[in-house]
Design a protein around this motif. Structure first.
Motif, short mmCIF file in Angstrom:
data_model
loop_
_atom_site.label_atom_id
_atom_site.label_comp_id
_atom_site.label_asym_id
_atom_site.label_seq_id
_atom_site.Cartn_x
_atom_site.Cartn_y
_atom_site.Cartn_z
N VAL A 157 100.14 -81.87 -7.40
CA VAL A 157 100.29 -80.96 -8.55
C VAL A 157 98.95 -80.35 -8.91
O VAL A 157 98.87 -79.18 -9.31
CB VAL A 157 100.89 -81.72 -9.75
N ALA A 158 97.88 -81.10 -8.73
CA ALA A 158 96.54 -80.60 -9.06
C ALA A 158 96.12 -79.41 -8.20
O ALA A 158 95.19 -78.68 -8.57
CB ALA A 158 95.52 -81.73 -8.93
N GLN A 159 96.80 -79.21 -7.09
CA GLN A 159 96.51 -78.03 -6.27
C GLN A 159 96.85 -76.75 -7.05
O GLN A 159 96.23 -75.71 -6.86
CB GLN A 159 97.31 -78.10 -4.98
N TYR A 160 97.81 -76.85 -7.94
CA TYR A 160 98.23 -75.72 -8.76
C TYR A 160 97.73 -75.84 -10.20
O TYR A 160 97.51 -74.83 -10.87
CB TYR A 160 99.76 -75.60 -8.75
N LEU A 167 106.43 -78.61 -14.40
CA LEU A 167 106.91 -77.83 -13.26
C LEU A 167 107.04 -76.35 -13.64
O LEU A 167 106.76 -75.47 -12.81
CB LEU A 167 108.26 -78.37 -12.80
N ALA A 168 107.46 -76.06 -14.86
CA ALA A 168 107.56 -74.67 -15.30
C ALA A 168 106.19 -73.99 -15.24
O ALA A 168 106.08 -72.81 -14.86
CB ALA A 168 108.13 -74.60 -16.71
N ARG A 169 105.15 -74.71 -15.60
CA ARG A 169 103.80 -74.15 -15.51
C ARG A 169 103.39 -73.95 -14.05
O ARG A 169 102.75 -72.94 -13.70
CB ARG A 169 102.79 -75.06 -16.22
N VAL A 170 103.80 -74.86 -13.17
CA VAL A 170 103.54 -74.68 -11.74
C VAL A 170 104.20 -73.39 -11.24
O VAL A 170 103.61 -72.63 -10.46
CB VAL A 170 104.05 -75.90 -10.94
N VAL A 171 105.42 -73.12 -11.71
CA VAL A 171 106.11 -71.88 -11.33
C VAL A 171 105.29 -70.67 -11.77
O VAL A 171 105.15 -69.69 -11.02
CB VAL A 171 107.53 -71.85 -11.94
N GLU A 172 104.74 -70.72 -12.99
CA GLU A 172 103.92 -69.60 -13.46
C GLU A 172 102.72 -69.37 -12.56
O GLU A 172 102.41 -68.23 -12.18
CB GLU A 172 103.45 -69.87 -14.90
#
Length: 632
Positions: free
Chosen positions: A123-126, A224-229
């Motif tokens: 997750v830290a990649q994003y 996850l929603a922030r990852v989508v952004e």
């Protein structure tokens, strides 16, 4: 942050909205018979919900069923306002809570299909802010005391972990009230903050578990929603609108209800939390529970999944991606820490609970059915084997929604035809002796489900003490002690924490293990230790388990005027049989009878080696229901 501000997020289950103009096979209600339903039995859905409205238990509801790509049932019942002045309509808008989670999961998997997101990437990649999160652990010191410490994760949390609630992130206290959950009060989950602000506020907090080792319902889908952004370079609502809602023509689904549609918004059963107030725009776009929608809109979302990721020419996901999302994704040795989630015969995919064990699961339908629900009672499931999707839209306080789940699963599957159509009555009725007729009379138990397409077995009678529990920090907290049950008679009350059963501490056990320990043969005894507020020492008590029966589907057959009469006497109607509406059975042979009318339900009686009737089979064939005689 106040406790109530998380309640919505924790139970939130995503739901859909109905559109003013719809296209395709879901545009109008088809002929139920052609879709495999009994019209007379579909009417029972409306009647049951109307009964709850008349009893004051429910303001109103919208229920929708799609099958074989067509709309089979869409019905508004009751009122959309508490004052009962505005009749409910099919296009009423509901806050769908956690039914937002499957939508967010689909958004993430679209980016996986696009090659912009890697499922097993950290997750830290994003979100680099989260790269240094540590895991909170509890250790025993030399003196036997317990101390908390932080340690590095064994591996990074991944995008896959966010989708399946194995990231180590948790919710603040609602379902679980452990010390680590309380630390999450410090996160900035506020209507005036953005998803980026929220993620940044999680960075100083510890993970509750090692990533991949524990399933706990969590804020992971909001992350996850922030990852989508980040992966899409679009604001979350912009992505959903352009990539999902517009292509699927979900015209009434979004994070807030525009002024010109507010008159269609169903009243809230209790004050809306600010970050879930769908009556006005807000900065926080909660991927875990922020959407409002209609029954028709959400059915379109479900139909897209049923179609393998496509609807009306709009391709949302690859077919193989849908299969991945709706297949069990959890390691076999996963540990569960939850009050809600994939328990009792249910597993978890990437965004959905999935039925895995038909004898124990609370998920309706065939093995492989999947779905989720929302805080105020919105609910959906998709059954690929039956090619069916069902949506319930209601708004009730969380503590009052339980009965509606069991009702809809039984009434919807109970409306499916079960081989009645091919039956041809005999040209002349055979003569049956009074002795033979009397041998068929009795009570027959068919289990917990009114349809073989929704096999729901498991123990229907067991020994217990009459309590509902949830996991707490040191054991199992009592949510309810049933009147006149062994626990209530012993003075056990809501809020007590059972710390030990038969000398074994409950700390660190799962909810399933606790339930197993509480149950046992009727008449057997168990010793409890109980922690109670205001008491410095533990309370010890010994209880005797009493029989507890779960009411299911039962049929009473009797002789009246030289004819067999059948009537449903259990919790649910079944085929042509309802409570309070006895039906005369016509003979086809000495052991087989049928309803000369309605849906022509057949019933065949089976005798044992001694010649006594011990079983009744409704509509013998692939979809038969088998009942065991219980009055012998």
């Amino acid at each position: 942050m106040r406790r109530r501000e998380f309640i919505a997020a924790a139970l939130v289950l995503a739901f859909g909205l109905s559109t003013a103009s719809r296209a395709g096979d879901l545009a109008s209600i088809g002929k139920p018979e052609e879709l495999g339903f009994s019209p007379a039995r579909l009417v029972r859905i409306t009647a049951w919900y109307q009964g709850r409205v008349d009893a004051g238990e429910l303001p109103g509801a919208v229920v929708g069923i799609a099958r074989n790509g067509e709309l089979a049932f869409l019905q508004a019942i009751g009122f959309q306002d508490a004052a009962k002045k505005i009749p409910m309509k099919n296009d009423a808008i509901f806050w769908i809570g956690s039914m937002t989670k499957p939508v967010t999961s689909v958004a993430a998997m679209m980016l996986v299909d696009d090659g912009k997101l890697e499922l097993d990437a950290p997750v830290a990649q994003y979100l680099p802010q989260l790269k240094d999160m540590q895991v909170r652990v509890e250790k025993t010191d030399a003196a036997g005391g317990k101390q908390t410490a932080l340690e590095a994760p064994k591996r990074p949390m991944t995008v896959r972990d966010l989708l399946r609630h194995t990231s180590g992130l948790v919710y603040p206290p609602q379902f679980n009230d452990f010390p680590v959950n309380r630390l999450y009060y410090n996160a900035r989950f506020s209507r005036d903050g953005t998803l980026a602000d929220f993620v940044a506020s999680l960075a100083p907090l510890p993970l509750a578990h090692q990533p991949g080792e524990v399933w706990e319902y969590s804020w992971g889908v909001d992350v996850l929603a922030r990852v989508v952004e980040v992966a899409s370079a679009l604001r979350f609502d912009e992505f959903l609108q352009s990539r999902i809602f517009a292509p699927l023509r979900m015209t009434d689904t979004g994070f807030y209800v525009p002024q010109d549609k507010l008159a269609r918004l169903v009243d809230a059963p209790e004050p809306r939390e600010p970050q879930f107030d769908v009556t006005r725009p807000r900065k926080l776009l909660s991927g875990g529970g922020g959407l409002a929608s209609t029954a028709s809109d959400y059915l379109r979302f479900c139909q897209m999944l049923l179609n393998g990721g496509e609807l009306d020419g709009a391709r949302i996901l690859k077919p193989e991606t849908v299969r991945m999302m709706t297949t069990d994704s959890l390691p076999p040795d996963i540990r569960f820490v939850h009050l809600i989630g994939p328990k009792q015969g249910t597993r978890w995919g990437l965004g959905f609970a999935i039925r895995s064990n038909p004898d124990a699961s609370l998920m309706p339908g065939s093995v492989g059915s999947y779905g989720w629900s929302g805080l105020w009672g919105t609910w959906f499931w998709v059954d690929p084997a039956a090619n069916m999707a069902v949506v319930q839209m209601i708004q009730l306080p969380a503590g009052k929604i339980g009965p509606f789940f069991g009702a809809l699963r039984n009434l919807s599957y109970g409306a499916l035809r079960a081989g009645e159509q091919g039956f041809v009555p005999p040209l002349s009725a055979p003569r049956i002796s009074d002795e033979t007729l009397a041998g068929h009379a009795g009570r027959y138990y068919f289990g917990l489900s009114s349809s073989s397409r929704d096999r729901n077995g498991g123990a229907t009678t067991f020994g217990g003490i009459g309590v509902d529990v949830e996991m707490a920090e040191r054991g199992a907290r009592v949510l309810l002690a049933r009147d006149k049950g062994p626990a209530a008679q012993a003075g056990i009350t809501k809020g007590d924490v059972i710390t030990d059963i038969d000398g074994a501490p409950l700390e660190g056990t799962s909810i399933e293990q606790v339930i197993s320990k509480l149950r046992g043969p009727p008449g057997s005894r168990l010793r409890l230790k109980i922690s109670r507020a205001g008491h410095q020492s533990l309370i010890e008590t010994t209880l005797t388990r009493e029989p507890i029966t779960i009411q299911g589907v039962e049929l009473e057959v009797r002789v009246d005027g030289g004819k067999l009469i059948a009537e449903a006497v259990g919790r649910w109607p079944v085929l042509d049989f309802e409570k309070g509406k006895p039906v005369t059975l016509a003979p086809a042979s000495a052991s087989e009878f049928y309803v000369d009318g309605g849906d022509h339900t057949r019933i065949a009686f089976t005798r044992d080696a001694e010649g006594k009737v011990f079983r009744a089979v409704l509509n013998p064939g692939p979809w038969q229901l088998t009942g065991v005689r219980v009055d012998r």
